[in-house]
Enzyme design. Structure first.
Site, PDB file in Angstrom:
ATOM      1  CB  THR A  70      -0.961  -0.001   1.194  1.00 24.19           C
ATOM      2  OG1 THR A  70      -1.858  -1.111   1.081  1.00 24.19           O
ATOM      3  CG2 THR A  70      -1.780   1.281   1.229  1.00 24.19           C
ATOM      4  CD  GLN A  75      -5.262  -2.175  -0.406  1.00 23.49           C
ATOM      5  OE1 GLN A  75      -4.706  -2.811  -1.298  1.00 23.49           O
ATOM      6  NE2 GLN A  75      -5.841  -2.775   0.621  1.00 23.49           N
ATOM      7  CG  ASP A 127      -6.074   2.593   1.027  1.00 25.32           C
ATOM      8  OD1 ASP A 127      -7.279   2.641   1.330  1.00 25.32           O
ATOM      9  OD2 ASP A 127      -5.312   1.728   1.459  1.00 25.32           O
ATOM     10  CG  ASP A 158     -10.903   2.218   4.063  1.00 28.12           C
ATOM     11  OD1 ASP A 158     -12.009   2.517   4.539  1.00 28.12           O
ATOM     12  OD2 ASP A 158     -10.464   1.046   4.031  1.00 28.12           O
TER      13      ASP A 158
END
Length: 337
Positions: A103, A139, A162, A189
């Site tokens: 990520t 992500q 993300d 998110d």
């Protein structure tokens, strides 16, 4: 053009004429189309430099090291659409050695420098799930910031899952970050991390995600350390949506496997929440063993259809006395960006 209209080529803004790479005087460097922003960063020899990025699209990954303290990276134009730094790595994208980026490693822009200022730029990750059905680590970070006193002003941050990783230099660090007049969009998110992060007069926009289920995503996913009294604070901001009404949650808590003592903290106050946020149940869990009700999630003085209090138990509110501890000054302390 692979996604939406965030690239400089689609803005109708005139590009600056080419100039010698990184031309500048003293502690000032200029980057023009055809140059590399990373090369300019690499030319920085100490604290206090300024890099001016002229209008154009720069398809590259940019990493700012700790040694480039007090660096200012800014667009030459006041319109942040004019200068765009963009790349397309995802968590599951393979590196040349066969491993994946993860990520944090997927970020187009990463900075560990204390005292960093970024203004009048677009930072984007245009990796798309639809183009890579074989990749499950979806992500794809636009910016990962983990230096204390990080300041973003008039910056556009664009991705899907993300988008913005507000991190800290160490698990025990309470690094402070301040975002003012920024535009941040994504779906899952898309503002997440452990930092003490203040968002003031920012615009968060949830995207229309091509899935049949709801929620389609969440705006915030804080992972605040238990010892930190301050996590993510959004004030005098607004949340709009490109999806149907109620399709998004305001937040869910992230308790990382590497820090199971985390106690996520989020305060959204004096902000306008559009109809894209589910007003009945604006929060949800990431993992069943860490229910959102046990986290430090609070609201105060919000308005708009997404802020309607229909089930009071689902919308914990600050008291006026508690609200005095959740201000920009309280979160940033002796730092006045």
């Amino acid at each position: 053009m692979r996604r939406r209209t965030f690239l400089a080529a689609g803005t109708g803004l005139a590009l600056a004429a080419a100039a010698p790479a990184h031309a500048g005087t003293g502690r000032l460097l200029h980057v023009h189309p055809g140059d590399s922003v990373q090369a300019a960063v690499d030319a920085v020899t100490g604290p206090g430099w300024t890099i001016v990025v002229h209008p154009g699209t720069y398809r590259e990954v940019v990493n700012i090291p700790v040694a480039a303290a007090e660096l200012t990276l800014r667009g030459a134009a006041r319109d942040p659409r004019a200068a765009v730094i963009v790349y397309d790595n995802a968590n599951g994208t393979k590196k040349p050695d066969g491993t994946t980026y993860g990520t944090a490693g997927s970020a187009t822009f990463t900075s560990a420098a204390p005292g960093l200022t970024v203004r009048d730029l677009t930072l984007a990750n245009d990796w798309l799930r639809a183009d890579h059905p074989d990749i499950t680590g979806t992500q794809a970070v636009a910016a990962c910031t983990y230096g204390d006193r990080t300041h973003f002003d008039n910056v556009r941050l664009l991705a899907h899952q993300d988008t913005l990783f507000v991190e800290t230099t160490a698990l025990a660090s309470f690094d402070r970050q301040y975002f003012r007049r920024c535009y941040i969009e994504g779906d899952v998110d898309f503002v997440f991390g452990r930092a003490t992060a203040v968002f003031e007069e920012c615009h968060f926009h949830t995207l229309q995600r091509d899935v049949t289920f709801t929620p389609k995503g969440m705006v915030f996913a804080p992972s605040t350390a238990r010892a930190n009294p301050h996590g993510i604070l959004a004030l005098r901001s607004r949340i709009t949506s490109g999806a149907e009404d109620g399709a998004y949650k305001l937040a869910r808590p992230w308790v990382p496997s590497y820090e199971t003592t985390a106690w996520p903290s989020l305060v959204v106050r004096d902000s306008w929440l559009g109809p894209g946020i589910d007003p009945v149940a604006p929060y949800t869990d990431m993992r069943e063993q860490y229910p959102w009700q046990t986290m430090r999630f609070r609201e105060y003085g919000n308005s708009g259809p997404g802020a309607a209090i229909t089930v009071p138990g689902n919308r914990p509110q600050l008291t006026p006395e508690e609200a005095q501890s959740h201000t920009r000054r309280a979160y940033l302390g002796d730092w006045c960006p």
